[in-house]
Design a protein around this motif. Structure first.
Motif, short mmCIF file in Angstrom:
data_model
loop_
_atom_site.label_atom_id
_atom_site.label_comp_id
_atom_site.label_asym_id
_atom_site.label_seq_id
_atom_site.Cartn_x
_atom_site.Cartn_y
_atom_site.Cartn_z
N GLY A 1 0.84 -1.18 0.00
CA GLY A 1 0.00 0.00 0.00
C GLY A 1 0.87 1.23 0.00
N PRO A 2 0.28 2.39 -0.33
CA PRO A 2 1.05 3.64 -0.34
C PRO A 2 1.59 3.97 1.05
N ALA A 3 2.43 4.99 1.13
CA ALA A 3 3.13 5.34 2.36
C ALA A 3 2.17 5.66 3.51
N GLU A 4 0.99 6.20 3.23
CA GLU A 4 0.09 6.51 4.34
C GLU A 4 -0.45 5.25 5.01
N ARG A 5 -0.31 4.10 4.33
CA ARG A 5 -0.78 2.84 4.90
C ARG A 5 0.35 1.97 5.44
N CYS A 6 1.49 1.95 4.75
CA CYS A 6 2.60 1.06 5.11
C CYS A 6 3.94 1.76 4.95
N LYS A 7 4.86 1.44 5.84
CA LYS A 7 6.24 1.87 5.63
C LYS A 7 6.94 0.88 4.71
N SER A 8 6.77 -0.41 5.01
CA SER A 8 7.36 -1.49 4.22
C SER A 8 6.30 -2.55 3.99
N PHE A 9 6.48 -3.34 2.94
CA PHE A 9 5.52 -4.40 2.67
C PHE A 9 6.21 -5.57 2.00
N LEU A 10 5.60 -6.74 2.17
CA LEU A 10 6.13 -7.96 1.60
C LEU A 10 5.63 -8.14 0.17
N ILE A 11 6.41 -8.81 -0.64
CA ILE A 11 6.00 -9.20 -1.99
C ILE A 11 5.88 -10.72 -2.00
N THR A 12 4.69 -11.21 -2.29
CA THR A 12 4.46 -12.65 -2.48
C THR A 12 3.62 -12.77 -3.74
N GLU A 13 4.28 -12.96 -4.87
CA GLU A 13 3.58 -12.92 -6.15
C GLU A 13 3.83 -14.17 -6.98
N PHE A 14 2.84 -14.46 -7.80
CA PHE A 14 2.95 -15.52 -8.79
C PHE A 14 2.42 -14.97 -10.10
N SER A 15 3.22 -15.04 -11.16
CA SER A 15 2.82 -14.60 -12.50
C SER A 15 2.89 -15.79 -13.44
N PHE A 16 1.95 -15.88 -14.35
CA PHE A 16 1.96 -16.97 -15.31
C PHE A 16 1.28 -16.52 -16.60
N GLY A 17 1.73 -17.12 -17.71
CA GLY A 17 1.13 -16.79 -18.99
C GLY A 17 1.98 -17.28 -20.15
N PRO A 18 1.54 -16.98 -21.37
CA PRO A 18 2.26 -17.42 -22.56
C PRO A 18 3.30 -16.40 -23.00
N GLY A 19 4.17 -16.86 -23.89
CA GLY A 19 5.17 -15.99 -24.50
C GLY A 19 5.11 -16.12 -26.01
N THR A 20 5.89 -15.30 -26.68
CA THR A 20 5.93 -15.36 -28.14
C THR A 20 6.73 -16.58 -28.59
N THR A 21 6.43 -17.08 -29.77
CA THR A 21 7.13 -18.23 -30.33
C THR A 21 8.54 -17.83 -30.72
N SER A 22 9.49 -18.70 -30.44
CA SER A 22 10.87 -18.45 -30.85
C SER A 22 11.20 -19.39 -32.01
N ALA A 23 12.42 -19.30 -32.50
CA ALA A 23 12.84 -20.13 -33.63
C ALA A 23 12.86 -21.61 -33.25
N SER A 24 13.04 -21.89 -31.98
CA SER A 24 13.23 -23.28 -31.58
C SER A 24 12.04 -23.93 -30.87
N ARG A 25 10.99 -23.17 -30.63
CA ARG A 25 9.87 -23.79 -29.91
C ARG A 25 8.58 -23.03 -30.11
N ARG A 26 7.51 -23.69 -29.76
CA ARG A 26 6.18 -23.07 -29.81
C ARG A 26 6.08 -22.04 -28.70
N PRO A 27 4.97 -21.30 -28.60
CA PRO A 27 4.89 -20.29 -27.54
C PRO A 27 5.13 -20.90 -26.17
N PRO A 28 6.13 -20.40 -25.45
CA PRO A 28 6.44 -20.96 -24.14
C PRO A 28 5.50 -20.41 -23.07
#
Length: 193
Positions: A27-54
């Motif tokens: 949260g912004p400074a008025e709510r927190c001085k410090s905060f933890l990051i616990t994140e998970f990101s997932f999704g596709p990528g563009t196709t490269s020369a050696s493989r389908r979309p990763p």
């Protein structure tokens, strides 16, 4: 009258009760001085020369500190996994800009410094990684980025730089999503070509 004056002085010199020194969700400074990051990101990528979309998955754990009213700096430790069964451990320094109380933009870039499995160990390191994210209430958002992976040696050497676009989950959702995603990835690999 003395009581009111004492209360006013006490309130003026004490941080607001709403501000915590360490928050689980950002949260912004008025709510927190410090905060933890616990994140998970997932999704596709563009196709490269050696493989389908990763497909990729990023698990990030770290901490940030609000340095100004709308800015925070910090860093995360990241475990990255892609559908080619490469798993990397890395670090990503991070800058966050609060657009308002609920919406924030993150910019991070770093290095994958270690391969966590045999497939990743054949990739030359360090490998460069970068992400930009847009988060709503530090709970859900979008992530866009790239990883520059140096593959092979000699005349067959190449650099793969897929553009990755995905969903980012933070807070409790970020913690609980990774075991589910890891199970789904392993299940899907049983049926892939």
């Amino acid at each position: 009258m003395r009581y009111l004056l004492f209360t006013a002085i006490l309130l003026a010199t004490t941080p607001a009760a709403a501000q915590s020194s360490l928050c689980f969700r950002g949260g912004p400074a008025e709510r927190c001085k410090s905060f933890l990051i616990t994140e998970f990101s997932f999704g596709p990528g563009t196709t490269s020369a050696s493989r389908r979309p990763p497909f990729f998955g990023d698990w990030e754990v770290g901490m940030m500190r609000n340095t100004e009213t709308r800015s925070a700096i910090g860093g995360t430790i990241v475990v990255n996994y892609d559908e080619n069964e490469r798993a990397f451990l890395g670090i990503r320094p991070r800058y966050r800009r609060w657009l308002n109380r609920k919406l924030a933009v993150d910019i991070s870039g770093g290095l994958y410094v270690m391969g966590l499995n045999e497939t990743a160990r054949t990739t030359r390191r360090p490998a460069v990684t970068a992400r930009v994210g847009l988060m709503f209430k530090d709970w859900i958002g979008l992530a866009v980025g790239t990883d520059a992976l140096r593959l092979g040696i000699g005349p067959t050497a190449r650099v793969e730089t897929p553009i990755l676009i995905g969903i980012r989950l933070g807070g409790y959702a970020g913690i609980t999503a990774w075991p589910l995603a890891a199970g789904l990835v392993r299940f899907g690999q049983r049926f892939s070509d």
